[in-house]
Write a protein that holds these residues in place. Structure first.
Motif, PDB file in Angstrom:
ATOM      1  N   GLU A 198       0.801  -1.218   0.000  1.00  0.00           N
ATOM      2  CA  GLU A 198       0.000   0.000   0.000  1.00  0.00           C
ATOM      3  C   GLU A 198       0.840   1.276   0.000  1.00  0.00           C
ATOM      4  O   GLU A 198       0.427   2.293  -0.564  1.00  0.00           O
ATOM      5  CB  GLU A 198      -0.939   0.004   1.218  1.00  0.00           C
ATOM      6  N   ASP A 199       1.988   1.233   0.650  1.00  0.00           N
ATOM      7  CA  ASP A 199       2.805   2.444   0.754  1.00  0.00           C
ATOM      8  C   ASP A 199       4.283   2.083   0.619  1.00  0.00           C
ATOM      9  O   ASP A 199       5.048   2.140   1.589  1.00  0.00           O
ATOM     10  CB  ASP A 199       2.532   3.127   2.099  1.00  0.00           C
ATOM     11  N   PRO A 200       4.748   1.738  -0.571  1.00  0.00           N
ATOM     12  CA  PRO A 200       6.160   1.337  -0.742  1.00  0.00           C
ATOM     13  C   PRO A 200       7.142   2.471  -0.501  1.00  0.00           C
ATOM     14  O   PRO A 200       8.301   2.220  -0.163  1.00  0.00           O
ATOM     15  CB  PRO A 200       6.201   0.855  -2.190  1.00  0.00           C
ATOM     16  N   LYS A 201       6.687   3.715  -0.652  1.00  0.00           N
ATOM     17  CA  LYS A 201       7.595   4.849  -0.481  1.00  0.00           C
ATOM     18  C   LYS A 201       8.011   5.060   0.978  1.00  0.00           C
ATOM     19  O   LYS A 201       8.982   5.779   1.241  1.00  0.00           O
ATOM     20  CB  LYS A 201       6.930   6.121  -1.000  1.00  0.00           C
ATOM     21  N   SER A 202       7.294   4.460   1.918  1.00  0.00           N
ATOM     22  CA  SER A 202       7.647   4.623   3.324  1.00  0.00           C
ATOM     23  C   SER A 202       8.831   3.755   3.731  1.00  0.00           C
ATOM     24  O   SER A 202       9.329   3.876   4.858  1.00  0.00           O
ATOM     25  CB  SER A 202       6.445   4.279   4.210  1.00  0.00           C
ATOM     26  N   PHE A 203       9.329   2.897   2.844  1.00  0.00           N
ATOM     27  CA  PHE A 203      10.429   1.992   3.167  1.00  0.00           C
ATOM     28  C   PHE A 203      11.748   2.620   2.722  1.00  0.00           C
ATOM     29  O   PHE A 203      11.853   3.180   1.625  1.00  0.00           O
ATOM     30  CB  PHE A 203      10.228   0.648   2.466  1.00  0.00           C
ATOM     31  N   THR A 204      12.748   2.500   3.576  1.00  0.00           N
ATOM     32  CA  THR A 204      14.071   3.037   3.285  1.00  0.00           C
ATOM     33  C   THR A 204      14.864   2.057   2.441  1.00  0.00           C
ATOM     34  O   THR A 204      14.483   0.887   2.259  1.00  0.00           O
ATOM     35  CB  THR A 204      14.829   3.324   4.581  1.00  0.00           C
ATOM     36  N   ALA A 205      16.000   2.516   1.944  1.00  0.00           N
ATOM     37  CA  ALA A 205      16.866   1.649   1.149  1.00  0.00           C
ATOM     38  C   ALA A 205      17.369   0.466   1.971  1.00  0.00           C
ATOM     39  O   ALA A 205      17.495  -0.658   1.468  1.00  0.00           O
ATOM     40  CB  ALA A 205      18.039   2.462   0.599  1.00  0.00           C
ATOM     41  N   ALA A 206      17.661   0.733   3.259  1.00  0.00           N
ATOM     42  CA  ALA A 206      18.117  -0.354   4.132  1.00  0.00           C
ATOM     43  C   ALA A 206      17.006  -1.387   4.337  1.00  0.00           C
ATOM     44  O   ALA A 206      17.271  -2.601   4.379  1.00  0.00           O
ATOM     45  CB  ALA A 206      18.568   0.211   5.472  1.00  0.00           C
ATOM     46  N   ASP A 207      15.769  -0.913   4.452  1.00  0.00           N
ATOM     47  CA  ASP A 207      14.646  -1.839   4.593  1.00  0.00           C
ATOM     48  C   ASP A 207      14.522  -2.727   3.368  1.00  0.00           C
ATOM     49  O   ASP A 207      14.367  -3.951   3.479  1.00  0.00           O
ATOM     50  CB  ASP A 207      13.344  -1.054   4.793  1.00  0.00           C
ATOM     51  N   LEU A 208      14.600  -2.118   2.207  1.00  0.00           N
ATOM     52  CA  LEU A 208      14.447  -2.881   0.972  1.00  0.00           C
ATOM     53  C   LEU A 208      15.589  -3.869   0.777  1.00  0.00           C
ATOM     54  O   LEU A 208      15.381  -4.992   0.290  1.00  0.00           O
ATOM     55  CB  LEU A 208      14.371  -1.925  -0.219  1.00  0.00           C
ATOM     56  N   ALA A 209      16.799  -3.469   1.185  1.00  0.00           N
ATOM     57  CA  ALA A 209      17.942  -4.376   1.060  1.00  0.00           C
ATOM     58  C   ALA A 209      17.745  -5.615   1.933  1.00  0.00           C
ATOM     59  O   ALA A 209      18.077  -6.739   1.535  1.00  0.00           O
ATOM     60  CB  ALA A 209      19.224  -3.648   1.432  1.00  0.00           C
ATOM     61  N   LEU A 210      17.211  -5.419   3.127  1.00  0.00           N
ATOM     62  CA  LEU A 210      16.955  -6.550   4.019  1.00  0.00           C
ATOM     63  C   LEU A 210      15.851  -7.436   3.449  1.00  0.00           C
ATOM     64  O   LEU A 210      15.949  -8.675   3.484  1.00  0.00           O
ATOM     65  CB  LEU A 210      16.566  -6.038   5.408  1.00  0.00           C
ATOM     66  N   MET A 211      14.816  -6.829   2.923  1.00  0.00           N
ATOM     67  CA  MET A 211      13.700  -7.596   2.386  1.00  0.00           C
ATOM     68  C   MET A 211      14.119  -8.451   1.197  1.00  0.00           C
ATOM     69  O   MET A 211      13.669  -9.592   1.052  1.00  0.00           O
ATOM     70  CB  MET A 211      12.559  -6.643   1.996  1.00  0.00           C
ATOM     71  N   THR A 212      14.986  -7.913   0.360  1.00  0.00           N
ATOM     72  CA  THR A 212      15.409  -8.666  -0.822  1.00  0.00           C
ATOM     73  C   THR A 212      16.329  -9.831  -0.476  1.00  0.00           C
ATOM     74  O   THR A 212      16.558 -10.702  -1.319  1.00  0.00           O
ATOM     75  CB  THR A 212      16.133  -7.736  -1.808  1.00  0.00           C
ATOM     76  N   GLN A 213      16.825  -9.888   0.747  1.00  0.00           N
ATOM     77  CA  GLN A 213      17.650 -11.020   1.152  1.00  0.00           C
ATOM     78  C   GLN A 213      16.819 -12.289   1.372  1.00  0.00           C
ATOM     79  O   GLN A 213      17.363 -13.395   1.389  1.00  0.00           O
ATOM     80  CB  GLN A 213      18.418 -10.689   2.426  1.00  0.00           C
ATOM     81  N   VAL A 214      15.523 -12.107   1.560  1.00  0.00           N
ATOM     82  CA  VAL A 214      14.667 -13.272   1.810  1.00  0.00           C
ATOM     83  C   VAL A 214      13.663 -13.513   0.682  1.00  0.00           C
ATOM     84  O   VAL A 214      13.154 -14.635   0.533  1.00  0.00           O
ATOM     85  CB  VAL A 214      13.914 -13.128   3.153  1.00  0.00           C
ATOM     86  N   ALA A 215      13.343 -12.481  -0.107  1.00  0.00           N
ATOM     87  CA  ALA A 215      12.391 -12.643  -1.210  1.00  0.00           C
ATOM     88  C   ALA A 215      12.488 -11.428  -2.124  1.00  0.00           C
ATOM     89  O   ALA A 215      12.794 -10.314  -1.650  1.00  0.00           O
ATOM     90  CB  ALA A 215      10.962 -12.788  -0.688  1.00  0.00           C
ATOM     91  N   PRO A 216      12.219 -11.577  -3.408  1.00  0.00           N
ATOM     92  CA  PRO A 216      12.226 -10.412  -4.300  1.00  0.00           C
ATOM     93  C   PRO A 216      11.090  -9.458  -3.956  1.00  0.00           C
ATOM     94  O   PRO A 216      10.060  -9.868  -3.421  1.00  0.00           O
ATOM     95  CB  PRO A 216      12.035 -11.031  -5.694  1.00  0.00           C
ATOM     96  N   LEU A 217      11.283  -8.190  -4.284  1.00  0.00           N
ATOM     97  CA  LEU A 217      10.275  -7.179  -3.951  1.00  0.00           C
ATOM     98  C   LEU A 217       8.955  -7.445  -4.669  1.00  0.00           C
ATOM     99  O   LEU A 217       7.890  -7.045  -4.170  1.00  0.00           O
ATOM    100  CB  LEU A 217      10.800  -5.786  -4.307  1.00  0.00           C
ATOM    101  N   SER A 218       9.016  -8.108  -5.813  1.00  0.00           N
ATOM    102  CA  SER A 218       7.775  -8.444  -6.514  1.00  0.00           C
ATOM    103  C   SER A 218       6.904  -9.387  -5.686  1.00  0.00           C
ATOM    104  O   SER A 218       5.666  -9.358  -5.785  1.00  0.00           O
ATOM    105  CB  SER A 218       8.099  -9.080  -7.868  1.00  0.00           C
ATOM    106  N   HIS A 219       7.543 -10.228  -4.888  1.00  0.00           N
ATOM    107  CA  HIS A 219       6.773 -11.108  -4.000  1.00  0.00           C
ATOM    108  C   HIS A 219       6.161 -10.309  -2.852  1.00  0.00           C
ATOM    109  O   HIS A 219       4.995 -10.538  -2.484  1.00  0.00           O
ATOM    110  CB  HIS A 219       7.680 -12.207  -3.443  1.00  0.00           C
ATOM    111  N   TRP A 220       6.910  -9.376  -2.287  1.00  0.00           N
ATOM    112  CA  TRP A 220       6.412  -8.558  -1.184  1.00  0.00           C
ATOM    113  C   TRP A 220       5.186  -7.751  -1.604  1.00  0.00           C
ATOM    114  O   TRP A 220       4.255  -7.579  -0.804  1.00  0.00           O
ATOM    115  CB  TRP A 220       7.496  -7.622  -0.677  1.00  0.00           C
TER     116      TRP A 220
END
Length: 517
Positions: free
Chosen positions: A272-294
């Motif tokens: 709903e609000d991807p812009k609220s996530f920082t670069a560090a947040d996205l880097a951590l998230m991509t370690q477990v799944a691609p952002l397309s899955h999130w």
């Protein structure tokens, strides 16, 4: 020949030789106190009706979780992610009898006993016996309560524990209202019911805490003993989970299952609000799944399970569970309204009498059926893909015990037909949406407290309120079984509508009628 006085008295007391045995038995039953007669009537009636269900679904009804339990206890993979207490009962049934029929039969006996104990508590509160008997009979035939008891599920033990705790509270409230001394048996049964809530489901302790707090508020004269019971139950559950189970070789739940709901919140907020996530947040998230899955299937607020589906790397989640939990904390601080929205969406089964939109995956009520999907030759079934070659249960010696072979195929077909009809959208609010029964419970108890001018009666809402709030706070999907316990309790509250405005007597299940002060 004349008889002596002693012989005359003995002759007068002895029953006539030709007196029918049935008449003597009926006289003995009438001599019992009213509460005890009601308890036996409820127990025998409900046990008989539940035995019909047991015979139709013999040896039991299985779900995916049931097969997981069997795999864990028969292969040495004991894990505390479900219920070690229920796993132990299943293991004992398999070891002693070679099957699960003994466990499901025990569930019917426990249910009949809990209903009988509930009946005496309601009778002491002033509910009419015929109303109580009718309500317990409905509980023994309604699919969402009767057929539910045939499942090999930890949720059965959890629901019966909730009913037992409710019944014990009814006895304690009745003792408070009629001025009698509370019995130790009721306190021990309350402790047993609350312990079952903590042992049969990992999120049971919040239910215990809410129930105890409500009781302390509305039964102030019992605050010390209720506080001691609550503290003892919490200590017992925590001690078993953190100390005893690991010492016995039981593994604690893996990190990926512990943080699954938190990751589901993160996915919903990211969608709903991807812009609220920082670069560090996205880097951590991509370690477990691609952002397309999130932002894809994981962002479904109605259903948390897709979050952990592939391509989510569960091993990476287990390894990074600490940082991922910190990520959830940051998301909660930044967008608390979106996290709350996600929880309310997934917890709709706890607060809404109707299910979600039918066109959204996971929004409909999930009711497990009495039939296993698929099939194998010679009457076998695929056991939810557990028994195929190379599957986890392939070759397991207990597989024959997991095949349904009812005493009557006709009876089974009829009960399955009733079960499936009860799942239709027309009747779901009545049979499978526990939220409907929560609100009915609150209304009936408040009305009874008003009519009797008895504030302690409100204390009976504690268990139901705890159940509703717990599922609302942390729920993975719209599973009806999470809210079966409020249906049991709601049914048992209906007889309280027969309570008179001012009861003249209060009937004890252990003795004769005594005047109410």
């Amino acid at each position: 020949m004349a008889t002596g006085p002693r012989e005359s008295i003995r002759t007068a007391r002895e029953p006539a030789p030709d007196r029918p045995r049935i008449a003597r038995a009926a006289a003995g039953i009438r001599a019992l106190p009213a509460g005890r007669r009601l308890a036996w009537a409820v127990f025998l009636t409900t046990q008989l009706l539940l035995l019909v269900q047991w015979a139709a679904f013999y040896p039991g009804i299985f779900s995916w979780d049931s097969l997981t339990y069997v795999w864990q206890v028969t292969t040495g993979h004991w894990v505390a992610d479900h219920s070690v207490a229920y796993d132990a009962l299943l293991w004992l049934s398999l070891q002693v009898t070679g099957g699960v029929a003994a466990l499901t039969l025990l569930q019917t006996v426990a249910a009949a006993a809990a209903l009988a104990y509930t009946a005496t508590g309601l009778h002491r509160l002033g509910a009419r016996a015929r109303w109580i008997w009718a309500a317990t009979t409905v509980a023994a035939v309604m699919p969402s309560t009767a057929s539910f008891l045939m499942f090999v599920w930890k949720d059965v033990g959890f629901a019966l524990s909730a009913l037992l705790a409710f019944a014990a509270v009814a006895h304690l409230v009745a003792a408070r209202l009629d001025g009698s001394r509370r019995r130790r048996r009721d306190l021990w049964l309350l402790a047993l019911g609350l312990s079952g809530l903590g042992l049969f489901r990992n999120d049971g302790l919040p239910v215990v805490l809410v129930a105890v707090v409500v009781l302390i508020i509305f039964l102030p004269g019992s605050r010390r003993v209720l506080t001691a019971i609550g503290a003892g139950v919490c200590a017992l559950t925590a001690g078993l989970t953190l100390v005893v189970y690991p010492a016995l070789g039981v593994q604690l739940p893996h990190g990926d299952s512990v943080v699954a709901l938190n990751l589901a919140d993160v996915a919903v907020v990211y969608g709903e609000d991807p812009k609220s996530f920082t670069a560090a947040d996205l880097a951590l998230m991509t370690q477990v799944a691609p952002l397309s899955h999130w932002s894809g299937q994981a962002a479904n607020c109605w259903f948390a399970d897709p979050t952990m589906y592939p391509p989510m790397d569960r091993r990476a989640v287990d390894r990074l569970s600490g940082p991922l939990l910190s990520l959830w904390t940051r998301v909660l601080e930044r967008t608390p309204q979106l996290v709350l929205k996600a929880r309310l969406c997934r917890g709709q089964i706890a607060w809404s009498p109707v299910d979600g939109p039918s066109n959204i995956p996971g929004a409909a009520t999930v009711v497990a059926g009495p039939e296993m999907p698929g099939g194998l030759p010679a009457g076998w079934n695929d056991n939810f893909n557990w028994s195929y070659p190379n599957a986890s249960l392939h070759g397991n010696p207990y597989l024959p015990a997991l095949v349904s072979h009812p005493f009557s195929a006709t009876l089974r077909r009829e009960l399955v037909s009733v079960y499936n009809h009860s799942k239709s959208s027309t009747f779901q609010w009545l049979f499978w949406r526990g939220a409907s029964w929560c609100y009915l419970t609150y209304a009936v108890l408040l009305w009874t407290a008003f009519r009797r001018r008895a504030r302690p009666v409100v204390g009976l809402i504690g268990v139901t309120l705890g159940l509703q709030l717990t599922v609302l706070a942390a729920n993975p999907s719209q599973l009806a079984r999470y809210m079966i316990a409020p249906i049991f309790i709601g049914l048992m509250c209906l007889p309280l509508l027969s309570v008179r405005r001012r009861n003249r007597v209060s009937v004890s299940p252990e003795g004769p009628e005594s005047p109410e002060p």
